[in-house]
Design an enzyme around this catalytic site. Structure first.
Site, short mmCIF file in Angstrom:
data_model
loop_
_atom_site.label_atom_id
_atom_site.label_comp_id
_atom_site.label_asym_id
_atom_site.label_seq_id
_atom_site.Cartn_x
_atom_site.Cartn_y
_atom_site.Cartn_z
N ASP A 1 9.72 2.77 6.38
CA ASP A 1 10.91 2.13 6.97
C ASP A 1 10.53 1.13 8.07
OD1 ASP A 1 13.56 1.64 7.34
OD2 ASP A 1 13.99 3.48 8.43
N TRP B 1 10.64 -5.62 11.21
CA TRP B 1 9.31 -6.23 11.45
C TRP B 1 9.38 -7.72 11.15
CZ3 TRP B 1 5.73 -8.92 8.57
CH2 TRP B 1 4.41 -8.95 9.07
N HIS C 1 8.64 -6.64 3.49
CA HIS C 1 8.31 -5.74 2.38
C HIS C 1 6.88 -6.02 1.88
CE1 HIS C 1 12.27 -4.21 2.53
NE2 HIS C 1 12.87 -5.26 1.99
N GLU D 1 19.93 4.20 -3.68
CA GLU D 1 20.95 3.48 -2.90
C GLU D 1 20.53 2.04 -2.59
OE1 GLU D 1 19.97 6.75 -1.98
OE2 GLU D 1 21.72 7.45 -3.07
N LEU E 1 -7.32 11.23 -5.22
CA LEU E 1 -5.95 11.17 -4.70
C LEU E 1 -4.92 10.85 -5.79
CD1 LEU E 1 -4.22 10.95 -1.94
CD2 LEU E 1 -4.44 8.49 -2.28
N LEU F 1 16.31 11.94 6.75
CA LEU F 1 15.52 12.08 5.52
C LEU F 1 15.95 11.09 4.44
CD1 LEU F 1 13.18 13.89 4.86
CD2 LEU F 1 14.78 15.68 4.20
#
Ligand code: FPP
Length: 239
Positions: A22, A27, A39, A69, A134, A193
């Site tokens: 977020d 920014w 982004h 959303e 990972l 959240l």
């Protein structure tokens, strides 16, 4: 790469780290740039943090890239995020095997363009070939409530379904087979959240910071790990 185990926080590392990326818009605004520049910077931070966590030996890294959303945002912003995802997946296809990083997309991909879906299929195939390292989960068109409804429907239509229990339900979630997140980080000074991993977060530890996601760094991750290492996780048990 060797990890510095003398550094506080490097012992007791979380197995699964999840982040709500977020603050990209703020920014960009601070710099007089358009939101999509935020982004793009955020995607770069994700790439850097993925390499960092991979080097440290963290097993799972899950990030919220686009929520169910987020379609409410302007057409221009949604297209810019989709273009970034395409660029990212194309680069990942070239690099995953070399870096030993598995990339998975979690969410309802049916609403994504056929082009993106084809790239996701390709990264899935490559991930299946990689046997260790990972697992980086990119949540796209993801919503926690949507995931639970999707899982209930999948269970209901499974001809081999077993009695519904917490354990049997988990295999219908997008995160099937993965441990729940140990640590959920939310940057940018927001304390919620936002429909992220709402089933899986039952016993997660939370870490909040005012840093905006594009400015998030290895040092900030270390701070989150230090905080995590000092937590007393009891999972409902008593001392
Ligand atoms: C939240 O910041 C961020 C998003 C809704 C999108 C995140 C997307 C990316 C980082 C790019 C795609 C990801 C990859 C890995 C290619 P915000 O826009 O809500 O920021 P604000 O609250 O400051 O406005």
């Amino acid at each position: 790469m060797e990890t510095d185990t003398k550094k506080p926080g490097r012992q007791n590392l979380p197995r699964h780290v999840a982040i709500i990326m977020d603050g990209n818009g703020r920014w960009a605004k601070k710099r007089g740039l358009i939101r999509s520049a935020g982004h793009a910077a955020g995607a770069e931070t994700f790439r850097r943090m993925t390499y960092y966590l991979s080097d440290l030996g963290v097993e799972f890294f899950t990030v919220y890239a686009f929520s169910t959303e987020n379609w409410k945002r302007s057409e221009k912003e949604v297209s810019a995020i989709m273009a970034l995802l395409k660029k990212f997946l194309l680069e990942a296809i070239d690099l995953m095997e070399k870096k030993g990083i598995r990339l998975r997309v979690l969410g309802d991909t049916s609403r994504l363009s056929p082009e993106l879906r084809a790239l996701i299929k390709r990264t899935d195939e490559i991930s299946t070939r990689i046997k260790s390292g990972l697992v980086a989960n990119l949540c796209i068109n993801y919503g926690g409530r949507d995931e639970i409804i999707h899982a209930i429907k999948a269970w209901a239509s499974d001809p081999e379904k077993k009695e519904l229990t917490e354990a049997s339900f988990e295999k219908y979630l997008y995160t099937a087979g993965m441990p729940d997140p140990d640590l959920i980080i939310r940057p940018s000074g927001e304390y919620r959240l936002s429909n992220f991993l709402i089933w899986q977060c039952a016993y997660s530890e939370f870490y909040f910071t005012d840093t905006l996601w594009p400015d998030f760094s290895e040092a900030e991750m270390d701070k989150a790990f230090d905080a995590y290492a000092a937590r007393d996780r009891r999972f409902g048990n008593a001392k």
